[in-house]
Design a protein around this motif. Sequence first.
Motif: not given
Length: 172
Positions: A16-29, A124-128, A166-169
């Motif tokens: 997990l160590l380090g800085r990560w950027r990506g996106s988060t999908i927020l479900a409707a609610g 996994e495979a460099g994807v958080l 659901r976040s992917v970084f």
Amino acid sequence: MDGPELKPEHPALAPLLGRWRGSTILAAGPWGPERTVDAEVSYSPMAGGIGVVQSYRHVEADGTHFEGHGIFTVDPDHNDVLWYYVDSTGVPPAAAVRCTWHDGVIRVERPSRAGWTRHAISVEAGVLQHVSELRATREAAREGVPDAKAPVTTNGKGTSYRPFMRSVFHRV
């Protein structure tokens, strides 16, 4: 002074160590419609390697933001992971929760006023990835807690889990 040798080299925390950027999908609610937001998270060693600090942040299209901060450490007696997490929703948990770690995935279930939140964190495979799911309790549904109106399951404990975030970084 000698202390526990937890170090973030523990196989559950080291990837997990380090800085990560990506996106988060927020479900409707009650928090709004389904949407995807830009997000970032970092995991940094702390306290001489005894733990890892987690800092998450995403910004909404209107400029508002959500942030959360956690501390992971390892229970030296059981060699499993403990997690304490607070976020900008303003409802801190009462205590750290014990996580399981199996096949490279940290998993945790933690109670809240509205029910239970289940998390799965993996690299996994460099994807958080960090997946969060919610399950409302019967009491929350009775009290009218937002998003707790779904029917109670046959075991009487609450609704089934449903995706929330659901976040992917990728590492920066």
